[in-house]
Design a protein around this motif. Structure first.
Motif, mmCIF file in Angstrom:
data_model
loop_
_atom_site.group_PDB
_atom_site.id
_atom_site.type_symbol
_atom_site.label_atom_id
_atom_site.label_comp_id
_atom_site.label_asym_id
_atom_site.label_seq_id
_atom_site.Cartn_x
_atom_site.Cartn_y
_atom_site.Cartn_z
ATOM 1 N N ARG A 57 0.703 1.056 9.231
ATOM 2 C CA ARG A 57 0.881 2.505 9.393
ATOM 3 C C ARG A 57 1.772 3.046 8.295
ATOM 4 O O ARG A 57 2.908 2.599 8.143
ATOM 5 N N ASN A 58 1.238 3.995 7.566
ATOM 6 C CA ASN A 58 2.010 4.784 6.620
ATOM 7 C C ASN A 58 2.860 3.928 5.672
ATOM 8 O O ASN A 58 4.055 4.136 5.517
ATOM 9 N N GLY A 78 1.644 5.822 1.395
ATOM 10 C CA GLY A 78 1.210 6.249 2.717
ATOM 11 C C GLY A 78 -0.137 5.699 3.127
ATOM 12 O O GLY A 78 -1.047 6.451 3.471
ATOM 13 N N GLU A 113 -3.590 5.457 -2.717
ATOM 14 C CA GLU A 113 -3.923 6.085 -1.447
ATOM 15 C C GLU A 113 -5.338 5.702 -1.027
ATOM 16 O O GLU A 113 -6.190 5.445 -1.874
ATOM 17 N N GLY A 158 7.126 2.518 6.495
ATOM 18 C CA GLY A 158 5.902 2.058 7.126
ATOM 19 C C GLY A 158 6.126 0.953 8.140
ATOM 20 O O GLY A 158 7.234 0.461 8.328
ATOM 21 N N GLY A 166 -4.679 14.012 3.841
ATOM 22 C CA GLY A 166 -4.862 12.788 4.609
ATOM 23 C C GLY A 166 -6.338 12.592 4.900
ATOM 24 O O GLY A 166 -7.178 13.446 4.601
ATOM 25 N N SER A 201 -2.615 3.589 5.604
ATOM 26 C CA SER A 201 -2.761 3.099 6.974
ATOM 27 C C SER A 201 -4.135 2.479 7.129
ATOM 28 O O SER A 201 -5.117 3.047 6.655
ATOM 29 N N HIS A 237 4.496 2.551 2.390
ATOM 30 C CA HIS A 237 4.906 3.028 1.058
ATOM 31 C C HIS A 237 5.525 1.865 0.297
ATOM 32 O O HIS A 237 6.475 1.265 0.790
#
Lengths: 314, 677
Positions: B8-9, B26, B235, B68, B309, B28, B11
């Motif tokens: 999750r998220n 970020g 990303e 994260g 996102g 996930s 970095h």
């Protein structure tokens, strides 16, 4: 393997032969007559002639050379003119003296240097690394005899913990022997230590950035296993190469230390012999050093194969 | 439902002298047991860093995971220290990793037995004897022949493919729940690649292990993965099932990737559409979509807000895209970076005469002697090239394919007289250049040049870009004054798509694609008519690859160049070549125009090569029947006595094993060397 060693020994024999020819030629090309130097200006012509004949220096050069080589095969090294002694005996005593300083220093510098190198590499960029690396740099930049003098001043003259200079054979007094050696061994170790540390550090840093170190970490091995089992052995090759270069110095190259601590070793023997044109001493010392260097290099080549299977001989 | 791993998220940042590089920004994702999930993207997209962050294998410093959660079997791995006992139990024990470069991922000074047993003893608490048994069992599983005796062997005694099998055995040794394959087959030949990937797929399915495939190769994704995450600039830009992603890509980058690679079934007229430009600098991200500068669909709104996102694509379950706009394949393109057409006209080879030949290679043999023993007696020859004949006509692209060790590069080097030929003749522009000495060869050299594989190694790192391009002109003294040469350098820069203002830069200030342009500019600076491209594009990212291929084609049309194009990527060779020759163990086994060779391959080796190549279409891949050729190319020292391919050929007969087939010509000049045809 046995075949390889035999082949290399054969090659070594040729190298040693060439060394004997060169050193013999060079010594006899230099101006000056050893007998004349030994007897001084006041010697009569008869005296010179007598001694020249006694040492066989009136013979043609090739006969002198063959006599020397022939003697070597029988284990004889002739006589020193300056010392009026059998060269073999003289040399054995001096080699013992020198080795008792250089060998411990060599081993200590190797062990401590590799350990410090590993520590600095694994702490790269951290204060400990900066500290040790700076010390190593100072160590390389500082002449060893200067450190030796400082040590003599404090521990010998001021504190009187250790003898200022000299050498006591082990048989005479084991404790005296050790006390005499502390400072020269320390000084010599320091000299080698710095370069060993730096070499190990750079070699380790190169290895730990390799893919197989990442693989080892990915297996979940702990950091000590990764460093000592996986990385160190790969980092050893350049260190071993450097060791190979340093073995020559084990016997011959410590004149400064010998002079400073007044140890009659091979270095100072060689120096005196060259000045006095003491043919047999110079020739035989060179011969012994050549044999040792050649054998050590062979040993190191075999060691390479042991460390790294990719260069193992078929 | 709880996933096997859920990130999750995440970095991850790297501290650099110029600032902080946000390599993973970020991200996930999740994986369930038994799933094969692909992470696709080009170099620098953060796909590998994402995976290494999970097991904290990134170098720290300069790397740092700043934010994260990584939930693996319900526990947050980021709460453990980098070298903590808990994390080390997961690393190697529950998560196995197969790395990219099999030549360097194994410790060269340890036997593979020791390297295999080490983790088994650690994680499965076995003693030495049990661990050895386990190691044998693992080697059997990855199909290493004679595993008991090979345990004592060192990595250098294995081929690249075999080493990768060992790495896989190592990664699987402790029955992991998750296997991460980071570009695991990128460095391998196509047939080996197919063998390894099939093997991994089988093992993973059998043991219900989840597998992450990190790759830049969309075709592999189409064949093996169930779900795909497309990454760009740290990303995730698109996520969905493989079918959905290929059928209905919704992010411009995903579409760009698909348009940039040639497929084995493309029409010849299709022009590759490269992704224009370069990845934006990830140091100090701006508040705009990171793909904006390369996106053909970008509008004003994309510059106003940061990358959005992931948003669910309406009507499709589990398909997400991160785009400000709603883009489909039919959306109108906002700006064109390039022309879209490509003309292809097949030439009629039957009308060409000897005068149209630029290169005529007759029965070329290149042997490298093997010496042994004390007096270095010659004991054998390695027949790197053994009796190869072909001709190249002016203005065509002649493709030469084959796996590593087949002798294709030796042919190229010998044709340019960088190697000496042992036998045969090389006729260049009508002149026999086979035995010319260096001085006599010089005038010919001006007219031939080479583009090398590695744009990092083939440029002098200290030479300025302008000087690199000017050097051949000075070297061959082509009769230009200094001013004229300066002007020509500027022209050449523009011709290959480089800004002449970069003349004063040194190679490391260029990206990989720009460097290859520089190599091309150097190669054409003396106006040669013949250029050998030796794996010229294989070190480049797919989007850049397309740029370079297009550039080569454009230059060919403008300057009338002839290419000898050597590559192992069959799709690229098909795309660029007029005629193609297939080599195996130093011999030419098949030769034809591109169309007959690819639509009607005759030699079993060519067939197996083509079958091994996955196509970027998951639907087609599902229905495609393939028979992966087994085994590896034998060493040229131990060439089979009959047909070189007889040891691996499924149709081999007794005759094949004893008698060498000759290259015979069939219909339309299609030549093949096989007894069975």
């Amino acid at each position: 393997m046995g075949k390889y060693v035999l082949k290399r020994l054969g090659q070594s024999l040729i190298v040693v032969f060439i060394v004997t020819v060169i050193v013999f030629g060079l010594m006899h090309m230099l101006p000056g007559d050893p007998v004349q130097i030994y007897l001084g200006d006041t010697a009569t012509e008869e005296q010179v002639e007598y001694y020249t004949k006694m040492f066989g220096l009136d013979q043609p050069l090739y006969v002198q050379y063959l006599r020397w080589i022939g003697g070597l095969f029988k284990g004889e090294m002739g006589r020193s003119i300056t010392y009026s002694l059998d060269v073999k005996e003289l040399l054995l005593r001096r080699v013992g003296c020198t080795l008792s300083v250089t060998f411990p220093a060599f081993v200590l510098a190797l062990i401590i240097g590799v350990c410090l190198g590993v520590v600095t590499a694994t702490h790269r960029g951290k204060p400990l690394d900066s500290l040790l690396t700076s010390i190593a740099n100072i160590g390389i930049a500082t002449p060893t005899f200067w450190i030796g003098m400082i040590l003599v001043y404090f521990f010998g003259l001021k504190l009187k913990w250790l003898p200022v200079q000299g050498y006591v054979p082990f048989a005479e007094s084991p404790s005296g022997f050790l006390k005499c050696l502390v400072m020269p061994v320390f000084v010599l170790t320091l000299g080698h230590l710095s370069s060993n540390t730096r070499q190990t550090r750079s070699s380790m840093l190169e290895v730990v950035s390799q893919d197989f170190i990442r693989t080892a970490r990915a297996k979940g091995l702990n950091e000590n296993t990764v460093i000592y089992k996986h990385a160190l052995r790969n980092a050893l090759i350049p260190i071993v190469t450097m060791m190979g270069g340093a073995v020559g110095g084990l016997i011959g190259g410590t004149v400064a230390i010998e002079k400073l601590f007044n140890i009659s070793g091979v270095g100072s023997l060689m120096l005196t012999a060259i000045i006095n044109k003491d043919y047999m001493v110079v020739q035989n010392v060179t011969f012994v050093i050549a044999v040792v260097v050649v054998l050590c290099n062979l040993l190191i080549d075999i060691l390479y194969g042991y460390i790294d299977p990719r260069i193992r001989v078929e | 439902m709880e996933h096997l791993i859920e990130v999750r998220n995440l970095h991850t940042e790297f501290k650099q002298s110029k600032g902080i590089l946000k390599a993973v920004n970020g991200v996930s994702y999740y994986l369930d047991p038994g799933e094969i999930v692909a992470f696709v993207g080009e170099s620098g997209s953060g796909k590998s860093v994402t995976q290494y962050s999970g097991v904290q294998l990134i170098a720290s410093p300069p790397g740092k995971i700043t934010e994260g959660e990584i939930l693996f079997e319900g526990k947050n791995l980021l709460s453990y220290g980098q070298n903590s006992e808990e994390l080390r139990k997961v690393r190697g024990g529950k998560i196995g990793i197969v790395f990219q470069e099999p030549m360097s991922t194994l410790n060269p000074v340890m036997t593979i037995g020791n390297q295999l047993t080490e983790s088994v003893m650690l994680h499965l608490k076995m003693d030495k004897k049990q661990a050895m048994e386990r190691a044998v069992e693992l080697l059997k599983k990855v199909r290493i022949p004679d595993p008991e005796s090979r345990l004592k062997a060192y990595p250098h005694q294995f081929s690249g493919g075999m080493r990768q099998r060992i790495v896989i055995a190592m990664a699987l040794s402790c029955n992991p729940k998750l296997l991460i394959a980071d570009e695991a087959t990128t460095a391998l030949d196509v047939t080996t690649q197919a063998q390894i990937l099939d093997l991994m797929q089988d093992i993973v399915k059998e043991s219900n292990t989840a597998m992450v495939m990190v790759t830049h190769n969309l075709s592999i994704v189409a064949r093996y993965a169930q779900r795909v995450y497309v990454m760009y600039a740290g990303e995730i830009v698109e996520h969905g099932t493989t079918e959905e992603i290929f059928k209905n890509p919704r992010h411009p980058y995903t579409m760009g990737l698909m348009n940039a690679v040639p497929g084995l079934n493309d029409p010849k007229e299709r022009k590759l559409i490269p992704i224009h430009g370069f990845v934006t600098n990830l140091v100090d991200r701006k508040d705009e979509c990171t793909f904006r500068n390369r996106c053909p669909y970008a509008t004003a709104e994309c510059a106003e807000r940061a990358t959005p996102g992931l948003v669910k694509v309406p009507g499709e379950d589990g398909h997400f895209a991160a785009c400000h706009r709603t883009i489909t394949r039919d959306t109108k393109v906002e700006k064109h970076f390039d022309t879209m057409e490509r003309s292809y006209t097949a030439r009629d080879y039957s009308k060409l005469t000897d005068a149209d030949k630029i290169l005529d290679v007759q029965d070329l043999k290149v042997y490298f002697p093997v010496y042994k023993g004390l007096i270095r007696k010659k004991v054998a020859d390695v027949k790197a090239v053994d009796g190869v004949s072909f001709e190249v006509y002016k203005g065509e692209t002649f493709g030469l394919v084959g796996e590593s060790g087949c002798g294709k590069s030796t042919v190229a080097r010998t044709v340019l007289r960088l190697n000496d030929a042992t036998g045969g003749r090389i006729i260049f522009n009508g002149d026999d250049i086979t035995g010319l000495d260096d001085a006599k060869m010089r005038p010919y050299r001006r007219n031939m040049s080479m583009i090398f594989q590695d744009p990092y190694g083939s440029l002098d790192p200290r030479q300025r870009a302008g000087d690199i391009v000017m050097e051949p002109m000075k070297n061959f003294d082509i009769g230009l004054s200094q001013e004229q040469m300066d002007k020509r350098v500027d022209e050449l820069f523009e011709l290959v798509g480089l800004d002449p203002a970069y003349r004063e830069r040194v190679p490391h200030e260029f990206s990989g694609g720009q460097r290859q342009r520089l190599v091309i500019a150097r190669a054409i600076s003396t106006n040669p008519s013949f250029i050998v491209c030796d794996e010229a594009i294989s070190a480049l990212d797919v989007s850049i690859q397309a740029q370079v291929i297009n550039l080569l084609e454009e230059l060919q049309q403008k300057l009338g160049l002839t290419y000898l194009f050597i590559a192992h990527d069959l799709s690229v060779v098909r795309h660029i070549s007029d005629r193609v020759a297939v080599m195996y163990l130093g011999q030419m086994v098949e030769f034809a125009d591109w169309n007959s060779l690819y639509s009607n391959p005759l030699h079993p080796y060519t067939k197996s090569l083509l079958e091994a190549v996955p196509v970027p279409d998951p639907v087609l891949e599902k229905t495609r029947e393939r028979q992966i050729v087994q085994g590896e190319v034998p060493s040229p020292m131990q060439r089979p006595p009959g047909c070189a391919f007889s040891t691996r050929c499924p149709h081999a007969t007794e005759k094949c094993r004893t008698e060498m087939p000759v290259l015979r010509e069939g219909a339309d000049g299609h030549k093949v060397a096989c007894h069975m045809i």
